[in-house]
Design an enzyme around this catalytic site. Structure first.
Site, short mmCIF file in Angstrom:
data_model
loop_
_atom_site.label_atom_id
_atom_site.label_comp_id
_atom_site.label_asym_id
_atom_site.label_seq_id
_atom_site.Cartn_x
_atom_site.Cartn_y
_atom_site.Cartn_z
N CYS A 142 -13.92 -66.96 45.82
CA CYS A 142 -13.41 -66.33 47.04
C CYS A 142 -14.56 -65.92 47.98
CB CYS A 142 -12.59 -65.11 46.65
SG CYS A 142 -12.09 -64.11 48.05
N TRP A 192 -4.40 -64.41 40.25
CA TRP A 192 -5.70 -64.60 39.57
C TRP A 192 -5.63 -64.17 38.11
CZ3 TRP A 192 -9.29 -67.19 42.17
CH2 TRP A 192 -9.35 -67.09 43.57
N ARG A 228 0.03 -58.59 48.57
CA ARG A 228 -0.61 -59.69 47.86
C ARG A 228 -1.64 -59.16 46.87
NH1 ARG A 228 0.84 -64.38 49.98
NH2 ARG A 228 -0.75 -65.47 48.80
N PHE A 229 -1.87 -59.91 45.82
CA PHE A 229 -2.79 -59.48 44.75
C PHE A 229 -4.13 -60.16 44.96
CE2 PHE A 229 1.57 -59.61 42.89
CZ PHE A 229 1.78 -58.24 42.86
N THR A 230 -4.90 -59.64 45.88
CA THR A 230 -6.13 -60.32 46.29
C THR A 230 -7.38 -59.74 45.64
OG1 THR A 230 -6.30 -58.84 48.20
CG2 THR A 230 -5.19 -60.94 48.57
N VAL A 231 -8.42 -60.55 45.63
CA VAL A 231 -9.77 -60.09 45.31
C VAL A 231 -10.56 -60.12 46.60
CG1 VAL A 231 -9.84 -60.78 42.90
CG2 VAL A 231 -10.41 -62.46 44.64
N GLU A 237 -10.50 -54.51 50.82
CA GLU A 237 -10.87 -55.22 52.05
C GLU A 237 -12.39 -55.40 52.06
OE1 GLU A 237 -9.63 -56.98 54.57
OE2 GLU A 237 -11.70 -57.07 55.24
N SER A 238 -12.83 -56.64 51.93
CA SER A 238 -14.26 -56.90 51.74
C SER A 238 -15.13 -56.38 52.88
CB SER A 238 -14.49 -58.40 51.58
OG SER A 238 -14.10 -59.09 52.75
N1 LIG Z 1 -8.84 -59.20 53.55
C1 LIG Z 1 -9.25 -59.53 52.27
C2 LIG Z 1 -8.83 -60.95 51.97
C3 LIG Z 1 -9.01 -61.26 50.53
C4 LIG Z 1 -8.29 -62.54 50.14
O1 LIG Z 1 -7.45 -63.07 50.87
N2 LIG Z 1 -8.62 -63.05 48.93
C5 LIG Z 1 -7.97 -64.23 48.44
C6 LIG Z 1 -8.94 -65.13 47.70
S1 LIG Z 1 -10.12 -65.89 48.73
C7 LIG Z 1 -6.96 -63.85 47.39
O2 LIG Z 1 -7.24 -63.10 46.48
N3 LIG Z 1 -5.76 -64.42 47.49
C8 LIG Z 1 -4.73 -64.22 46.53
C9 LIG Z 1 -3.38 -64.24 47.15
O3 LIG Z 1 -3.33 -64.22 48.39
O4 LIG Z 1 -2.40 -64.24 46.41
C10 LIG Z 1 -10.74 -59.34 52.17
O5 LIG Z 1 -11.50 -59.78 53.05
O6 LIG Z 1 -11.16 -58.71 51.21
#
Ligand SMILES: N[C@@H](CCC(=O)N[C@@H](CS)C(=O)NCC(=O)O)C(=O)O
Length: 372
Positions: free
Chosen positions: A108, A141, A177-180, A195-196
């Site tokens: 990511c 993930w 959403r379950f984001t990293v 939020e990165s």
């Molecule tokens: N705004 C977030 C975006 C993070 C993001 O979209 N991460 C993606 C991976 S590149 C993710 O985990 N996606 C999982 C999903 O959307 O289910 C940031 O910049 O930290």
């Protein structure tokens, strides 16, 4: 065979082929028969409205672009992050050694920003990191215990199977959403921030009292350059960082072409900025470089093919950007050690089955990054 001829060959009717040859959007005109791009003033705009995409093929059991938000015209819109707390003295989340934990994917780009700043500032000593498997599937993930993959870790804190479990632990009714990346607080057992762009600003200053003076003095968002950094971030984010996704996740020809042309226009602008210079803003490394770099390092290995960002490659089309990318990678271990091409390529080509249903990961480019 002419381009028009090849469209006919692909089964596209001649009137559609003719329409496709000349399209205008947001001030940019593509003449498909000549491959020339020209610009017009006063582009037409359209008010955005959002819906959940229902037209994408959903032939697999995984969480991919079928859950992404798109607009009625097929363009991709990224949802905002939900946990937006700050680590600061006197706040709910105080700066402390050994209190915080970082969950990332090497694949990511957003998470990689946090890895780079963590390394540059030397706070990796007391903010451990856990790396997920690059194969984002039905439950999002997975950790290594759910999906073993070289270089992936199991969750050392809760033995979670998926990043999703952390979000639900932090907030039982979480609906986003379950984001990293996820910056986790071990004390309150909750998410500080996901939020990165905000995590890297925290890493830049929040732990300065715990690190050696020379590390504390490193400032990637210095006051005197803030206006310029903000100005650059403002167009690099939508057109490049998110622009590659807008190209790749578009579900209509027009939305794709609009995104890809805006992307390459912005890359042309960056090329000019970096010509004869080592850094984007001022004469030092700032967060503007870090935020852009994570997209550029993925460009030739993934975005050119998988997201159809193929007007040019970085290595052959943008000498200044290419040199800048190589120098940071080969001369600064914070960049190299945060980059895992196997995770990067596997993630994109495996996880987005609507774009790549065979899940075949291409062999090239060789090498992923050229030596300096
Ligand atoms: N705004 C977030 C975006 C993070 C993001 O979209 N991460 C993606 C991976 S590149 C993710 O985990 N996606 C999982 C999903 O959307 O289910 C940031 O910049 O930290």
């Amino acid at each position: 065979m002419t381009h028009h001829g090849s469209l006919l060959f692909l089964g596209i009717t001649s009137s559609r082929a003719l329409r496709l040859r000349h399209q205008t959007f947001r001030g940019i005109h593509i003449n498909r028969s000549s491959n020339f791009v020209t610009h017009f003033a006063n582009p037409p705009t359209r008010p955005p409205s959002i819906r959940t995409m229902s037209t994408a093929r959903d032939t697999t059991d995984q969480s991919d672009i079928t859950k992404m938000k798109t607009e009625p015209d097929g363009s991709f819109k990224r949802a905002d992050a939900s946990f937006r707390n700050t680590i600061q003295r006197g706040g709910k989340f105080e700066p402390e050694r050994d209190r915080y934990h970082l969950y990332v994917s090497y694949a990511c780009p957003w998470a990689t920003r946090t890895l780079i700043v963590r390394k540059l500032k030397g706070i990796d000593e007391f903010i451990p990191v856990t790396v997920v498997s690059p194969r984002m599937g039905t439950h999002g993930w997975p950790f290594a215990n759910a999906d073993p993959f070289p270089g992936a870790d199991s969750d050392p804190l809760y033995q979670s199977e998926h990043v999703k479990d952390l979000y639900l632990k932090a907030e039982r009714n979480y609906g986003g959403r379950f984001t990293v990346p996820v910056l986790w607080d071990k004390k309150l057992q909750s998410i500080v921030n996901n939020e990165s762009s905000e995590i890297i600003r925290m890493f830049n200053v929040a732990f300065n009292e715990f690190i050696p003076a020379e590390k504390a003095a490193l400032d990637f968002y210095p006051v005197e350059l803030r206006a310029e950094i903000d100005a650059v971030n403002e167009w690099i984010y939508p057109n490049i960082n998110n622009g590659v996704y807008r190209s790749g996740f578009a579900t209509t020809q027009a939305a794709y072409e609009k995104a890809v042309v805006e992307l390459f226009d912005a890359l042309d602008k960056v090329e000019k900025l970096l010509t004869g210079k080592d850094f984007l803003v001022g004469d030092r490394l700032t967060e503007a470089d870090i935020r852009l770099w994570v997209t550029i390092i993925r460009f030739d290995p993934v975005y050119v093919g998988h997201f159809k960002c193929n007007i040019r490659t970085i290595r052959d089309g943008y000498p200044a950007i290419h040199k800048w990318m190589q120098k940071l990678y080969w001369n600064n271990d914070a960049f190299k050690s945060s980059t895992n091409f196997d995770h990067i390529k596997t993630h994109y080509y495996w996880s987005h089955a609507a774009i790549n249903p065979t899940r075949i990961v291409p062999v090239g480019p060789i090498p992923n990054i050229r030596p300096l």
